[in-house]
Each structure stands twice: as C-alpha cells, then as structure tokens.
Enzyme design. Structure first.
Site, PDB file in Angstrom:
ATOM      1  N   ASN A 191      25.842  55.436  75.066  1.00  5.98           N
ATOM      2  CA  ASN A 191      26.002  56.569  74.146  1.00  5.98           C
ATOM      3  C   ASN A 191      25.037  56.351  72.984  1.00  5.98           C
ATOM      4  O   ASN A 191      25.282  55.558  72.095  1.00  5.98           O
ATOM      5  CB  ASN A 191      27.459  56.585  73.658  1.00  5.98           C
ATOM      6  CG  ASN A 191      27.729  57.715  72.697  1.00  5.98           C
ATOM      7  OD1 ASN A 191      26.828  58.469  72.340  1.00  5.98           O
ATOM      8  ND2 ASN A 191      28.973  57.828  72.271  1.00  5.98           N
ATOM      9  N   ARG A 198      25.980  59.468  77.936  1.00  3.07           N
ATOM     10  CA  ARG A 198      26.673  60.559  77.262  1.00  3.07           C
ATOM     11  C   ARG A 198      25.627  61.481  76.637  1.00  3.07           C
ATOM     12  O   ARG A 198      24.744  61.023  75.912  1.00  3.07           O
ATOM     13  CB  ARG A 198      27.576  60.004  76.175  1.00  3.07           C
ATOM     14  CG  ARG A 198      28.222  61.113  75.400  1.00  3.07           C
ATOM     15  CD  ARG A 198      29.088  60.589  74.302  1.00  3.07           C
ATOM     16  NE  ARG A 198      29.738  61.702  73.639  1.00  3.07           N
ATOM     17  CZ  ARG A 198      30.013  61.716  72.342  1.00  3.07           C
ATOM     18  NH1 ARG A 198      29.683  60.701  71.584  1.00  3.07           N
ATOM     19  NH2 ARG A 198      30.612  62.740  71.820  1.00  3.07           N
ATOM     20  N   HIS A 205      33.711  67.213  72.800  1.00  4.62           N
ATOM     21  CA  HIS A 205      34.796  66.269  73.146  1.00  4.62           C
ATOM     22  C   HIS A 205      35.370  66.561  74.536  1.00  4.62           C
ATOM     23  O   HIS A 205      36.494  66.150  74.830  1.00  4.62           O
ATOM     24  CB  HIS A 205      35.983  66.348  72.144  1.00  4.62           C
ATOM     25  CG  HIS A 205      35.687  65.819  70.788  1.00  4.62           C
ATOM     26  ND1 HIS A 205      36.245  66.371  69.661  1.00  4.62           N
ATOM     27  CD2 HIS A 205      34.926  64.787  70.368  1.00  4.62           C
ATOM     28  CE1 HIS A 205      35.832  65.708  68.594  1.00  4.62           C
ATOM     29  NE2 HIS A 205      35.022  64.747  68.998  1.00  4.62           N
ATOM     30  N   ARG A 252      33.274  66.328  57.941  1.00  2.00           N
ATOM     31  CA  ARG A 252      32.889  67.727  58.235  1.00  2.00           C
ATOM     32  C   ARG A 252      33.968  68.683  57.747  1.00  2.00           C
ATOM     33  O   ARG A 252      35.164  68.416  57.913  1.00  2.00           O
ATOM     34  CB  ARG A 252      32.687  67.907  59.736  1.00  2.00           C
ATOM     35  CG  ARG A 252      31.367  67.355  60.228  1.00  2.00           C
ATOM     36  CD  ARG A 252      31.241  67.495  61.728  1.00  2.00           C
ATOM     37  NE  ARG A 252      31.193  66.191  62.364  1.00  2.00           N
ATOM     38  CZ  ARG A 252      31.423  65.953  63.643  1.00  2.00           C
ATOM     39  NH1 ARG A 252      31.715  66.943  64.456  1.00  2.00           N
ATOM     40  NH2 ARG A 252      31.356  64.740  64.123  1.00  2.00           N
ATOM     41  N   GLU A 274      36.717  57.630  76.851  1.00  2.00           N
ATOM     42  CA  GLU A 274      35.564  58.434  77.277  1.00  2.00           C
ATOM     43  C   GLU A 274      34.621  57.619  78.160  1.00  2.00           C
ATOM     44  O   GLU A 274      34.031  58.154  79.097  1.00  2.00           O
ATOM     45  CB  GLU A 274      34.840  58.975  76.042  1.00  2.00           C
ATOM     46  CG  GLU A 274      35.700  59.985  75.300  1.00  2.00           C
ATOM     47  CD  GLU A 274      35.124  60.400  73.956  1.00  2.00           C
ATOM     48  OE1 GLU A 274      34.414  61.398  73.909  1.00  2.00           O
ATOM     49  OE2 GLU A 274      35.397  59.706  72.956  1.00  2.00           O
TER      50      GLU A 274
END
Ligand code: AMP
Length: 394
Positions: free
Chosen positions: A10, A87, A176, A237, A381
């Site tokens: 990733n 990813r 996600h 965020r 993940e």
C-alpha cells in the site's frame, strides 16, 4: 497444494505499508512500514514473528524501499512468493473488481489520476517500481472504489448538470470498499446468514471514516463521494460542509483553492473541532479531563455518524446488523454507545458489558437482548487484498 504467499503493498506519497499474507495463516508472516520516503531520515521498519528491525534508506524513494523489502519478503516466504497485491485508491468506473496489472490496466489507472490526484500517483509509483524489480511475479491491483460500483444511479449521481458526469466522471464513487466487503462477509459468517441474502450497515471508523449499506453482498450506498472528503467527520477531514463554503471563503477571506483544500483535508475533522488532536484516544482522555473542544468533537462525530447510518438505512430492505470496524470502531466503546444512542428509531440498543469488553481485536455481538444485531468486526484489508489477488491467480 502448499499454501501460497502474497505480498500486499500500500504505497502512499511518502510511505509504504506492507504485509506478507499466507493464505492458511491468520498472522502476517512479515509486516511493516517504510516511512518518510524522500527525506534524509527515510526508514523501513519490519517485523517477522518475534523479530523486528529497522533499515535506514537515506533519501530513499519508493524504489529504494521496495528494493530492500522484496528480498525480505522472498526470504520470509521461503523463496515462494506467488504474487503481489497492490492497493489502489481510485479505479473510476473502469474497475468493478480487482485486476491483473498489464499495460492496459496501468493505462486505465493513469487515466484515473485526475479523480485521485493525491493517491493514485503514489499507488502508481509503487506498482511501477515493484513490477520493475520483480517482473516475473503476477501483480494485481485491488481498488478501494471497486466494491461500490454496484451503487444504483440514484445513489451515485450528484444533482449537477449531466455533462459533468458524462464528460468528466463527476459522480459519487465511495472508498474503503475492501474493508466494507471484508467485514460484511465476516459478519454474515458470524451471524450464520448467507451473505447473498442479508443486509448490513457498516461504520468504518479509522483516521478516514465512511458508512456503507450492503444488500446481498453488494454495496448499495456509501458516505464518501467523488473523493474521500465527503460524508462523516474524520481525523483531519471535515466531511460534508455546505458546497458554497469554497465561494464564501474566497469572497470574504480571499483564500485560494489550495488553502481551502488544505484546510478541509488536513486541519478539519476531529482536529479542527477539538483544536487538540485527530486521534480519538487523545480526545477521549482530554474529554475525561474536561476539555470542551474534545468533548464537542466527540459529540459532533457521533451525531453525524448516526445521521449517516440512518440515511444509509434507506437502501436496506431489512436490517440484519450494524457493524463497527476500523481503529475507532473496534476500540472505542464510548463512540459506539454515543452513536447507537442516537439511533433509537432503528430500535438499536447496546449491552453495556458486551460493548465495554469487545475491544482490542475482539469481535462479536454487543447489542442488548431483543434488539437488532450490532457487531464489532476487526477489519483486515491486507488479507482481503491477498484473497482477491489469489482469486485472480487461480
Ligand atoms: P485506523 O486508521 O483504523 O488505524 O484508526 C485510527 C484511529 O483509531 C485513531 O483515531 C485512533 O485514536 C483510534 N483508536 C485506536 N485505538 C483506540 C482506542 N483504544 N480508543 C479510541 N480510539 C482508538
């Protein structure tokens, strides 16, 4: 057949997270993080079994880090590395599933860069370096957006002129996806329901946060949109704000687009509200000590999350369960209980003891007796990316 090993990579702009996943073992054989890439103190940390070490890669970039990592992974896999799963954040409308990385797939990922200018270039750097260093292994891209390509038009379209969608791809994509898919499948197993005949709400709450409505194993709605900024309050965020905010700040304060983007992505969310931290653990401690900003950040976070879950329930024919996952969802009994307290109209209620003890990697039901199922399901993940990679190799 001996069990197979997949290296999952990733790549971010200045970091690479990695895990070596063996299909038959729950624990990663090797895992770690290369960070501060491009700076004088770039470093690669790894752990394998009880052993751990750090390697300095002075001014190393992605290629230098991967050049150190690949022999480590080969060694940990006993020379039998079967493939590499990458990813990739944004797959646009082109990728509805994981994809073998050939020249056509690479071109399509490059074409998606305008949709994810912060993420896809870093993902591409990692793919290009790894395929150069390891040309004979199969490489697979697994996209954060792909799972949400089953959203119906009424969920993915913005109420904007059609040409912005048709000509420029302006629509809701969602992110996600790998996590939402993994935990909903696990939840169905835990509840002994067939995934293809069940309906779930998912709250993935990490540093980035999103909700998802999943019906019969397919995503039907999700809170993130064109970019991962839409929706919930997150670490730094803002999530949803009035779409006129950009114009307002430009007109009244003379702020540039870059300033506004930076403020919304880096200085907002839990950090902006609390004036203290983007880390939920720190905020919970500060709240206990009476910090007003931390307390407000937690209240806004939970209320907005509950509102989003209630909105997502519009996409479900029935509710088989609400799933909490991600660092906050898996560990914070406080956030789970405050969120569920806003969802009385969905008849949700928690069992206090079960909620308090289901933390730190534990999974299981936390609802009160005779109330709809609420499950804590740790996400994984890396394992899902490895499984997707293996499925394509088969
Ligand atoms: P992730 O991005 O999934 O690693 O999640 C990171 C977030 O999980 C951060 O906000 C952490 O503060 C939060 N987190 C991790 N452990 C806990 C905990 N024990 N209680 C509250 N929040 C936690």
């Amino acid at each position: 057949m001996p069990s197979r090993n997949i290296l999952v990579i990733n790549c971010g702009s200045s970091s690479i997270k990695f895990a070596l996943v063996n299909e038959d073992q729950a624990q990663f054989t090797l895992s770690g993080l290369a960070e501060r890439l491009g700076s004088h103190d770039a470093v690669l940390h790894w752990q394998r079994g009880g052993e751990q070490d750090s390697l300095i890669i002075p001014y190393g970039l992605h290629r230098a880090a991967l050049a150190q990592l690949l022999p480590l992974a080969q060694d940990a896999a006993g020379g039998k590395l079967h493939g590499i799963g990458h990813r990739v954040v944004h797959g646009g409308e082109r990728f509805t599933n994981a994809s073998r990385l050939d020249e056509a797939a690479l071109q399509a990922i490059r074409a998606t860069v305008p949709l994810a200018p912060l993420h896809n270039p870093a993902n591409l750097l990692g793919i290009e370096a790894a395929t150069n260093l390891f040309p004979n292994a199969p490489h697979v891209a697994v996209f954060d957006t792909a799972f949400h390509q089953t959203l119906p038009a009424h969920a993915f379209r913005y109420a904007l002129p059609e040409s912005l969608y048709q000509e420029h791809g302006v629509r809701r994509y969602g992110f996600h996806g790998t996590s939402h898919r993994f935990v909903s499948q696990r939840a169905a197993e835990m509840a002994e329901l067939p995934i293809d005949n069940s309906s779930w709400l998912v709250a993935h709450l990490g540093n980035g946060c999103s909700t998802c409505a999943i019906v019969n194993g397919q995503s039907r709605d999700t809170s993130m949109g064109l970019t991962p900024l839409e929706g919930l309050v997150m670490g730094t965020r803002s999530g949803d704000v009035d779409p006129n905010l950009h114009g307002h700040l430009t007109r009244t304060l003379g702020w540039s687009l870059e300033q506004i983007d930076h403020m919304l992505n880096q200085d907002s969310g839990l950090l902006g509200l609390s004036g203290l931290s983007n880390d939920m653990r720190s905020l919970e401690q500060a709240r206990d000590q009476g910090h007003a900003g931390a307390s407000l950040a937690i209240e806004v976070f939970c209320y907005r999350l509950a509102k989003s879950l209630a909105a997502m329930s519009c996409a479900l024919p029935q509710l088989d369960g609400l799933i909490f996952t991600g660092g906050i969802g898996e560990n914070s009994a406080l956030i789970r209980s405050k969120t569920v307290a806003h969802l009385k109209l969905l008849n949700l209620e928690l069992d206090k003891q079960a909620n308090a003890r289901t933390i730190r990697g534990a999974s299981g039901p936390i609802q009160a007796h005779d109330h709809p199922r609420v499950l804590v399901v740790p996400t994984n993940e890396e394992r899902q990316i490895a499984l997707d990679t293996l499925a394509l190799l088969n």
